[in-house]
Design a protein around this motif. Structure first.
Motif, PDB file in Angstrom:
ATOM      1  N   CYS A 159      37.018 -47.975  46.009  1.00 35.80           N
ATOM      2  CA  CYS A 159      37.390 -46.834  47.003  1.00 35.80           C
ATOM      3  C   CYS A 159      36.029 -45.979  47.195  1.00 35.80           C
ATOM      4  O   CYS A 159      35.848 -45.705  48.269  1.00 35.80           O
ATOM      5  CB  CYS A 159      38.242 -45.872  46.388  1.00 35.80           C
ATOM      6  N   GLY A 160      35.181 -46.001  46.341  1.00 36.31           N
ATOM      7  CA  GLY A 160      33.855 -45.188  46.389  1.00 36.31           C
ATOM      8  C   GLY A 160      32.904 -46.137  47.256  1.00 36.31           C
ATOM      9  O   GLY A 160      32.336 -45.462  48.135  1.00 36.31           O
ATOM     10  N   TRP A 161      32.989 -47.202  46.855  1.00 31.94           N
ATOM     11  CA  TRP A 161      32.171 -48.314  47.734  1.00 31.94           C
ATOM     12  C   TRP A 161      32.686 -48.435  49.511  1.00 31.94           C
ATOM     13  O   TRP A 161      31.891 -48.214  50.410  1.00 31.94           O
ATOM     14  CB  TRP A 161      32.289 -49.804  47.387  1.00 31.94           C
ATOM     15  N   ALA A 162      33.911 -48.282  49.310  1.00 26.93           N
ATOM     16  CA  ALA A 162      34.555 -48.446  50.898  1.00 26.93           C
ATOM     17  C   ALA A 162      34.380 -47.053  51.399  1.00 26.93           C
ATOM     18  O   ALA A 162      33.951 -46.929  52.730  1.00 26.93           O
ATOM     19  CB  ALA A 162      36.171 -48.431  50.707  1.00 26.93           C
ATOM     20  N   TYR A 163      34.402 -45.868  50.673  1.00 27.14           N
ATOM     21  CA  TYR A 163      33.963 -44.423  51.416  1.00 27.14           C
ATOM     22  C   TYR A 163      32.328 -44.732  51.809  1.00 27.14           C
ATOM     23  O   TYR A 163      32.113 -43.951  52.819  1.00 27.14           O
ATOM     24  CB  TYR A 163      33.929 -43.335  50.429  1.00 27.14           C
ATOM     25  N   VAL A 164      31.477 -44.977  50.958  1.00 21.60           N
ATOM     26  CA  VAL A 164      30.296 -45.099  51.344  1.00 21.60           C
ATOM     27  C   VAL A 164      29.957 -45.791  52.864  1.00 21.60           C
ATOM     28  O   VAL A 164      29.283 -45.504  53.695  1.00 21.60           O
ATOM     29  CB  VAL A 164      29.222 -45.882  50.495  1.00 21.60           C
ATOM     30  N   ARG A 165      30.776 -47.019  52.994  1.00 23.09           N
ATOM     31  CA  ARG A 165      30.630 -48.006  53.922  1.00 23.09           C
ATOM     32  C   ARG A 165      31.066 -47.142  55.282  1.00 23.09           C
ATOM     33  O   ARG A 165      30.552 -47.228  56.192  1.00 23.09           O
ATOM     34  CB  ARG A 165      31.252 -49.108  53.880  1.00 23.09           C
ATOM     35  N   LEU A 166      32.411 -46.501  54.908  1.00 23.05           N
ATOM     36  CA  LEU A 166      32.995 -45.796  55.920  1.00 23.05           C
ATOM     37  C   LEU A 166      32.031 -44.765  56.510  1.00 23.05           C
ATOM     38  O   LEU A 166      32.171 -44.164  57.728  1.00 23.05           O
ATOM     39  CB  LEU A 166      34.371 -45.063  55.692  1.00 23.05           C
ATOM     40  N   ALA A 167      31.391 -43.914  55.687  1.00 22.69           N
ATOM     41  CA  ALA A 167      30.768 -42.942  55.959  1.00 22.69           C
ATOM     42  C   ALA A 167      29.574 -43.109  56.884  1.00 22.69           C
ATOM     43  O   ALA A 167      29.129 -41.996  57.743  1.00 22.69           O
ATOM     44  CB  ALA A 167      30.338 -41.917  54.734  1.00 22.69           C
ATOM     45  N   ARG A 168      28.870 -44.243  56.703  1.00 23.16           N
ATOM     46  CA  ARG A 168      27.781 -44.595  57.566  1.00 23.16           C
ATOM     47  C   ARG A 168      28.301 -44.676  59.088  1.00 23.16           C
ATOM     48  O   ARG A 168      27.456 -44.460  59.968  1.00 23.16           O
ATOM     49  CB  ARG A 168      27.377 -45.933  57.055  1.00 23.16           C
ATOM     50  N   ARG A 169      29.576 -44.934  59.010  1.00 16.30           N
ATOM     51  CA  ARG A 169      30.337 -45.205  60.643  1.00 16.30           C
ATOM     52  C   ARG A 169      30.907 -43.862  61.414  1.00 16.30           C
ATOM     53  O   ARG A 169      31.150 -43.877  62.484  1.00 16.30           O
ATOM     54  CB  ARG A 169      31.148 -46.389  60.591  1.00 16.30           C
ATOM     55  N   THR A 170      30.988 -42.774  60.519  1.00 14.95           N
ATOM     56  CA  THR A 170      31.592 -41.637  60.721  1.00 14.95           C
ATOM     57  C   THR A 170      30.565 -40.566  61.159  1.00 14.95           C
ATOM     58  O   THR A 170      29.680 -40.248  60.466  1.00 14.95           O
ATOM     59  CB  THR A 170      32.418 -41.113  59.528  1.00 14.95           C
TER      60      THR A 170
END
Length: 483
Positions: free
Chosen positions: A257-268
């Motif tokens: 979940c942490g890894w997925a958040y980092v990836r999502l945050a870059r696009r948000t």
């Protein structure tokens, strides 16, 4: 446990990116009305720590397991603090603040009516949801209501309960437990909170709501899952509460979940936690060093009442008055912070006081029945002074290099990191105490030596972080001429 004094109040007062609306003229007593939330929260957290041994007897529970009552609240703070800024802008700060106070009071009442540890943990989570929305939004109200020229004075009034609450909480809890049953340490919040809500309704003006844009729901869910997973595993480590395969699965899920958040945050465009801020060296050092310190000292509110009341056999009233010394040390440190930073600079102040904090944090591990009370109080006062000085410096330098338009995002990320560090600190202290006691062992005073040495050593690791700072780091805001 959710707030630390800072010498740069204005930037950290904004829990979201939007600039506060134009100031309105309000009586200064309104700032105290809003600050009642902070006062109530600090009394509650310090009073609960004093009452942990009493609660263990009331619930017929292992005292070590009572750390769940602390970490559940801190975990709720860490998860829900990022929502507060968006909610305040979207639904109007005063309305959100009053709702948050109501949720906190509901949680307090539920805590008082709890009949077992599970019910208490659930009620503490309700309290934590209210607290997460309460204090950050209260800051936004003060910043939005105070004229710019009166902001420092207004924030001084607002942050005063952060200093007074820890002084009042332990002796108040000791007195309550000596004359009444334990639920009253929670019920005492009700009149304080209700009076505060009435004062806010009568004295604090409305601040118009604005459109904050869409809420980062995906980022919130992923960050909440990651934080919860890590804290839950840390909290249950060594206690055989989770089978090893399940604990491993929770850790893997949290990391995913942490890894997925980092990836999502870059696009948000506006992520709920902006990790790009870690590129600023002073902000990164503040978060990393501060987390190591909190991993150490976060255990103290859990270990100290057990040491004094179980290990040494003191009454809650005796323990409450003695631990008051730590709060006095925190209080005394505040006026010395700015002169010390101006004379010595951030790097030297941080290195000095984090070393003192580590040594004095470890000192209670050597308390025994023959230790003079005056020496215990002197060491606790010294620890409070060193800890407060370290955190004032660390919290202030965090914003030295952060651009003004990103201060609010930095404040949110810092607040969440603080709570995670404190929760992990309580869990770490509990694990060390469990290992020192052994299977079914008694909590005698000598069993606390290993836990206190461990938390002191962990605190000392922050020296490695602060050593890497430039000698003139933060000189522009400290006024130091050291180079």
């Amino acid at each position: 446990m959710s707030e630390e004094p800072t010498e740069r109040p204005a930037p950290v007062a904004e829990p979201s990116e939007a600039a506060p609306p134009p100031a309105q003229t309000v009586p200064r007593i309104a700032y105290l009305a809003v600050a009642s939330a902070l006062f109530m929260e600090f009394i509650d957290s310090t009073a609960l720590s004093t009452a942990l041994p009493t609660l263990a007897k009331a619930f017929d529970a292992d005292p070590v397991h009572l750390k769940l009552a602390l970490t559940s609240y801190i975990l709720a703070l860490a998860i829900f603090i990022p929502i507060s800024g968006w909610a305040a802008e979207r639904f109007e700060p005063r309305r959100v603040f009053l709702t948050a106070m109501g949720v906190f009071l509901l949680g307090s009442a539920l805590c008082g009516f709890s009949s077992n540890l599970g019910e208490l943990v659930g009620a503490r989570i309700v309290q934590g949801i209210g607290g997460a929305m309460m204090t950050p939004v209260a800051r936004l109200i003060v910043v939005g209501s105070a004229p710019r020229e009166d902001l420092i004075r207004a924030m001084g009034w607002f942050t005063m309960p952060a200093l007074v609450g820890p002084l009042v909480g332990p002796p108040l809890a000791g007195f309550v437990l000596s004359v009444a049953d334990w639920p009253w340490i929670f019920f005492i919040n009700l009149p304080i909170g209700l009076l505060g809500m009435i004062a806010v309704i009568r004295l604090v003006p409305r601040i118009p709501a604005v459109d904050p844009g869409p809420f980062d729901i995906g980022g919130f869910l992923l960050s909440a899952a990651a934080i919860t997973g890590i804290v839950v595993v840390a909290e249950t480590a060594g206690l055989s509460l989770l089978p090893l395969p399940l604990a491993a699965g929770v850790v893997l899920a949290a990391l995913a979940c942490g890894w997925a958040y980092v990836r999502l945050a870059r696009r948000t465009p506006r992520p709920i936690l902006n990790l790009d801020l870690l590129r600023y060296p002073t902000f990164r050092a503040s978060l990393l060093g501060g987390t190591l310190v909190r991993l150490g000292i976060g255990a103290s509110p859990f270990l100290m009442p057990l040491l004094l009341q179980v290990g040494l056999g003191w009454s809650p009233l005796q323990a409450g008055w003695v631990t008051l010394a730590g709060g006095l040390g925190v209080f005394v440190a505040r006026p010395f912070a700015a002169p010390l930073l101006k004379r010595w600079g951030f790097r030297l102040v941080l290195l000095l006081f984090v070393t003192l904090t580590a040594l004095l944090t470890a000192a209670p591990g050597f308390f025994n029945a023959d230790t003079p009370v005056w020496l215990i109080m002197a060491l606790l006062a010294g620890a409070g002074f060193a800890r407060s000085s370290q955190f004032i410096a660390a919290n202030t330098i965090a914003y030295a290099d952060v651009p003004q338009d990103q201060i609010a995002q930095a404040s949110t990320l810092s607040a969440v990191t603080q709570q995670i560090g404190l929760a992990m600190g309580v869990s770490f202290g509990g694990l060390m105490l469990h290992l020192a006691r052994g299977s079914g062992g008694q909590l005698t005073a000598d069993r606390f030596t290993l836990p206190y040495i461990a938390v002191g050593a962990t605190t000392l690791l922050a020296v490695l972080v602060y050593w890497r700072l430039d000698k003139d780091a933060g000189a522009a805001i400290s006024g130091s001429k050291r180079a």
